[in-house]
Design an enzyme around this catalytic site. Structure first.
Site, short mmCIF file in Angstrom:
data_model
loop_
_atom_site.label_atom_id
_atom_site.label_comp_id
_atom_site.label_asym_id
_atom_site.label_seq_id
_atom_site.Cartn_x
_atom_site.Cartn_y
_atom_site.Cartn_z
N GLU A 34 -14.44 47.09 -29.03
CA GLU A 34 -15.18 46.07 -29.76
C GLU A 34 -16.49 46.57 -30.32
OE1 GLU A 34 -15.37 43.87 -26.30
OE2 GLU A 34 -13.27 43.32 -26.36
N ALA A 35 -17.00 47.64 -29.74
CA ALA A 35 -18.35 48.06 -30.10
C ALA A 35 -18.48 49.58 -30.13
CB ALA A 35 -19.33 47.50 -29.08
N ASN A 36 -19.53 50.04 -30.83
CA ASN A 36 -19.91 51.45 -30.78
C ASN A 36 -21.27 51.52 -30.12
OD1 ASN A 36 -18.10 51.07 -33.22
ND2 ASN A 36 -18.13 53.28 -32.98
N ASP A 62 -22.15 46.76 -19.70
CA ASP A 62 -21.10 46.06 -20.45
C ASP A 62 -20.95 44.61 -20.00
OD1 ASP A 62 -19.13 45.68 -22.27
OD2 ASP A 62 -17.71 47.13 -21.45
N ASP A 81 -15.82 41.93 -16.08
CA ASP A 81 -15.04 43.09 -16.55
C ASP A 81 -15.43 44.32 -15.75
OD1 ASP A 81 -13.23 44.58 -18.05
OD2 ASP A 81 -14.65 44.99 -19.66
#
Ligand SMILES: Nc1ncnc2c1ncn2[C@@H]1O[C@H](COP(=O)(O)OP(=O)(O)OP(=O)(O)O)[C@@H](O)[C@H]1O
Ligand SMILES: [Mg+2]
Length: 232
Positions: free
Chosen positions: A45-47, A187, A170
């Site tokens: 979903e992300a960098n 995260d 998560d």
């Protein structure tokens, strides 16, 4: 080599669309960063980038508008009174980014070892960088001298999080960094408040993942024991 360059170009095109560049400029004007250093990670979903402010590193997580698949995002953001449900995908991603900022802030204020969040604007989050020249490795990538102490560091942070009314949701060896012998939980975009209808279920899953990982490394606590430690 050529393929790698092509891939890199694609990543940059996907990440740095016009509105993301605007968001970064805004954060530069607010003196949250003054330069990009390098790309640390490309996730679902992300960098995540290492960025600089006055030559000191910070971490910058950019949620992608374009290549993102957020299949279950709704599940984590519905039921959170802090965020009204939005239908528009871009707004949902912005809310997600703000949610990660708030979750990190809440966890940090509760005394957990999580990166300090500095700023969030649109889909861009600036936070404390864990590491020095290189980013700290994940628990998955590291061999530890002392698994027991790592287990308790995480267990105690989860307890503090729980007492602050927050569930990571998560947690796994991929979302814990190891730096100077200490664990850093990262995260937290998907983290939920205890009032979330699935909070208990998510907590159980986090516990299950932790117990499984540590069991493979000789630490033999049960899910029940860890659950009790966190919740009482
Ligand atoms: N604060 C930080 N300091 C140093 N490195 C970080 C930091 N935050 C993230 N990273 C690096 O970026 C990687 C991905 O970060 P994170 O887990 O937050 O995103 P992700 O897994 O890509 O998220 P998602 O699955 O939501 O797309 C981490 O494994 C770590 O290598
Ligand atoms: Mg992750």
């Amino acid at each position: 080599m050529e393929l790698k360059q092509k891939e890199q170009r694609k990543i940059f095109k996907d990440v740095f669309d016009k509105s993301t560049i605007d968001a970064i400029w805004k954060l530069i004007r607010k003196k949250e960063l003054d330069g990009l250093d390098y790309l640390i990670s490309t996730g679902k979903e992300a960098n995540v980038f290492r960025v600089l402010l006055k030559e000191k590193p910070r971490a910058c997580k950019i949620y992608r508008y374009e290549t993102t698949s957020f299949p279950n995002m709704g599940e984590y953001i519905q039921g959170d009174p802090r965020f009204e449900i939005r239908k528009n995908r871009r707004d949902l991603i912005k809310a997600w980014c703000k949610k990660e900022f708030k979750n990190l802030e809440l966890a940090r204020n509760a005394g957990c070892r999580v990166p300090r969040p500095y700023a969030a604007h649109s889909n861009v989050l600036i936070m404390q960088f864990i590491g020095d020249k290189e980013a700290a490795p994940t628990l998955k990538e590291t061999i530890l001298d002392d698994y027991k102490s790592a287990f308790w560091m995480i267990a105690n942070d989860l307890k503090k999080m729980y007492q602050a009314g927050l569930i990571h949701a998560d947690l796994s060896e991929y979302n814990v960094l190891i730096w100077k012998g200490e664990t850093w939980i990262i995260d937290m975009g998907q983290s939920v408040l205890l009032s979330h209808p699935k909070a208990k279920e998510f907590l159980k899953r986090d516990i299950k993942n932790m117990i499984k990982y540590f069991k493979e490394h000789g630490i033999k606590y049960t899910e029940k024991e860890l659950h009790k430690h966190i919740t009482t």
